[in-house]
Design an enzyme around this catalytic site. Structure first.
Site, PDB file in Angstrom:
ATOM      1  N   TYR A  53      -2.073  12.131 -11.569  1.00  0.00           N
ATOM      2  CA  TYR A  53      -3.261  11.517 -10.970  1.00  0.00           C
ATOM      3  C   TYR A  53      -4.496  12.389 -11.217  1.00  0.00           C
ATOM      4  CZ  TYR A  53      -0.239   8.266  -8.378  1.00  0.00           C
ATOM      5  OH  TYR A  53       0.667   7.303  -8.030  1.00  0.00           O
ATOM      6  N   SER A 211       0.927  -0.760  -4.842  1.00  0.00           N
ATOM      7  CA  SER A 211       0.102  -1.941  -5.110  1.00  0.00           C
ATOM      8  C   SER A 211       0.397  -3.077  -4.131  1.00  0.00           C
ATOM      9  CB  SER A 211       0.293  -2.433  -6.549  1.00  0.00           C
ATOM     10  OG  SER A 211      -0.719  -3.355  -6.906  1.00  0.00           O
ATOM     11  N   PRO A 212       0.385  -2.792  -2.815  1.00  0.00           N
ATOM     12  CA  PRO A 212       0.721  -3.842  -1.844  1.00  0.00           C
ATOM     13  C   PRO A 212      -0.297  -4.972  -1.800  1.00  0.00           C
ATOM     14  CG  PRO A 212      -0.160  -1.922  -0.720  1.00  0.00           C
ATOM     15  CD  PRO A 212       0.045  -1.521  -2.152  1.00  0.00           C
ATOM     16  N   LEU A 213      -1.501  -4.739  -2.327  1.00  0.00           N
ATOM     17  CA  LEU A 213      -2.537  -5.773  -2.325  1.00  0.00           C
ATOM     18  C   LEU A 213      -2.769  -6.346  -3.725  1.00  0.00           C
ATOM     19  CD1 LEU A 213      -5.136  -4.099   0.080  1.00  0.00           C
ATOM     20  CD2 LEU A 213      -3.234  -5.633   0.638  1.00  0.00           C
ATOM     21  N   GLY A 215      -3.703  -5.092  -6.639  1.00  0.00           N
ATOM     22  CA  GLY A 215      -4.976  -4.760  -7.271  1.00  0.00           C
ATOM     23  C   GLY A 215      -6.186  -5.348  -6.579  1.00  0.00           C
ATOM     24  N   GLY A 216      -6.051  -5.650  -5.284  1.00  0.00           N
ATOM     25  CA  GLY A 216      -7.169  -6.194  -4.518  1.00  0.00           C
ATOM     26  C   GLY A 216      -7.167  -7.703  -4.403  1.00  0.00           C
ATOM     27  N   LEU A 217      -6.297  -8.397  -5.124  1.00  0.00           N
ATOM     28  CA  LEU A 217      -6.299  -9.860  -5.078  1.00  0.00           C
ATOM     29  C   LEU A 217      -5.875 -10.406  -3.722  1.00  0.00           C
ATOM     30  CD1 LEU A 217      -4.892 -10.929  -8.562  1.00  0.00           C
ATOM     31  CD2 LEU A 217      -7.266 -10.723  -7.813  1.00  0.00           C
ATOM     32  N   LEU A 218      -5.111  -9.604  -2.963  1.00  0.00           N
ATOM     33  CA  LEU A 218      -4.655 -10.056  -1.647  1.00  0.00           C
ATOM     34  C   LEU A 218      -5.506  -9.488  -0.521  1.00  0.00           C
ATOM     35  CD1 LEU A 218      -0.825  -9.619  -2.319  1.00  0.00           C
ATOM     36  CD2 LEU A 218      -2.087 -11.782  -2.189  1.00  0.00           C
TER      37      LEU A 218
END
Length: 328
Positions: A53, A211-213, A215-218
């Site tokens: 990272y 990535s629970p969202l 990439g932001g789509l959720l």
């Protein structure tokens, strides 16, 4: 804050895990410090990073930032369950990547130095190595555990059968083996339900979704676009996914509005209720984003809502684990 055990271990971790991938590239060092301090104020004690990272090969930029934060004292290191990863390319030389014993041991020493700590609580293999025998991998990990440099070992991005083979090899050596698997898992990406999640549950491993969202789509992407705010999910690959799934995202955001919850909270709350899940990884770029993420802990989805989410985001095949998901 809610806590749970990490897999079959006695280690207590917060039900949300602080992801640090933005520290350096997206979030300044002072702002990264502020996020980590606020995380501790909230009782969030589980921090995840990786030696790659910061995306400057071999530098471990994000680990360095965390290390300088630890060095400020105040019990910071003692309060944190620290997870980092090994596998990625750390130089152009062939042995500075992968899961050879040489690289595992050297990468661990380098991470410890950057993180300014004596011990990594959870040392995760960032990817499977198809060229290194498990006897070699476990011998290296056993050495690090015996030296007190690593306490627990985890995996990331493994297939279900990889988990089984890894644990069988560890068992032959009377070694604890893997205690967790970090995998991509969210409403839009559910293939781990077929074999990874059931394998992890059977083997006593905690699931740590990244990535629970998606990439932001959720996270309310359409609402944010309408309001004119900065939207993570409106660019790059996420933009293509948004175009493809726009009608579904619209229906999802309407469902969340009807429930009176933020879309991000619903997506995280859904994961928190999934079998085997220990702690989804949240990756805030600001303190405000971190504060908002805590709302997910209060979300309780009833059966009707869960069924509606399955309609919007169907599981793979017939749903659930294989072979029932694809066979009678």
């Amino acid at each position: 804050m809610e806590y749970t055990n990490l897999g079959r271990t006695g280690l207590s971790v917060s039900r949300l895990c602080l992801g640090t991938m933005n520290f350096g590239p997206q979030t300044s060092e002072p702002d990264s410090y502020a996020i980590m301090d606020r995380a501790l104020e909230h009782g969030l004690n589980f921090f995840d990073t990786a030696n790659v990272y910061g995306w400057q090969t071999g530098e471990g930029v994000t680990e360095q930032i965390i290390g300088r934060w630890f060095a400020q004292g105040g019990g910071r290191r003692d309060k944190v369950v620290l997870a980092t990863k090994v596998y990625g390319k750390m130089s152009d030389w062939p042995n500075d990547q992968g899961l050879s014993a040489r690289h595992i041991v050297r990468a661990c020493e380098d991470s410890l130095r950057r993180l300014q700590t004596d011990t990594i609580d959870l040392y995760q293999m960032h990817h499977i190595s198809r060229s290194t025998p498990w006897e070699e991998i476990w011998q290296a990990m056993e050495t690090l555990v015996a030296q007190g440099k690593v306490l627990y070992v985890g995996s990331s991005n493994f297939a279900g059968w990889h988990l089984a083979v890894a644990q069988e090899a560890a068992g032959r050596r009377n070694f604890l083996g893997l205690v967790s698997e970090q995998c991509i898992y969210n409403l839009m990406t559910r293939h781990v339900e077929l074999e990874v999640v059931p394998a992890a549950q059977h083997l006593g491993m905690g699931i740590i979704p990244w990535s629970p969202l998606h990439g932001g789509l959720l996270a309310g992407v359409l609402r944010k676009m309408t309001e004119g705010g900065a939207v993570r999910g409106a660019g790059g690959r996420s933009a293509d996914a948004l175009t493809e799934h726009r009608a579904t995202i619209e229906a999802y955001e309407q469902l969340c509005a009807d429930l009176g919850h933020d879309p991000a909270d619903v997506a995280l709350g859904w994961l928190l209720a999934r079998p085997g899940v220990t702690a989804p990884i949240i990756g805030p770029r600001t303190v405000e984003q971190l504060d908002r993420s805590l709302g997910a802990l209060a979300v309780r989805l009833d059966e009707a809502t869960a069924d509606r989410l399955d309609e919007l985001f169907p599981p793979v095949g017939n749903g659930g684990p294989g072979p029932e998901a694809w066979a009678w």
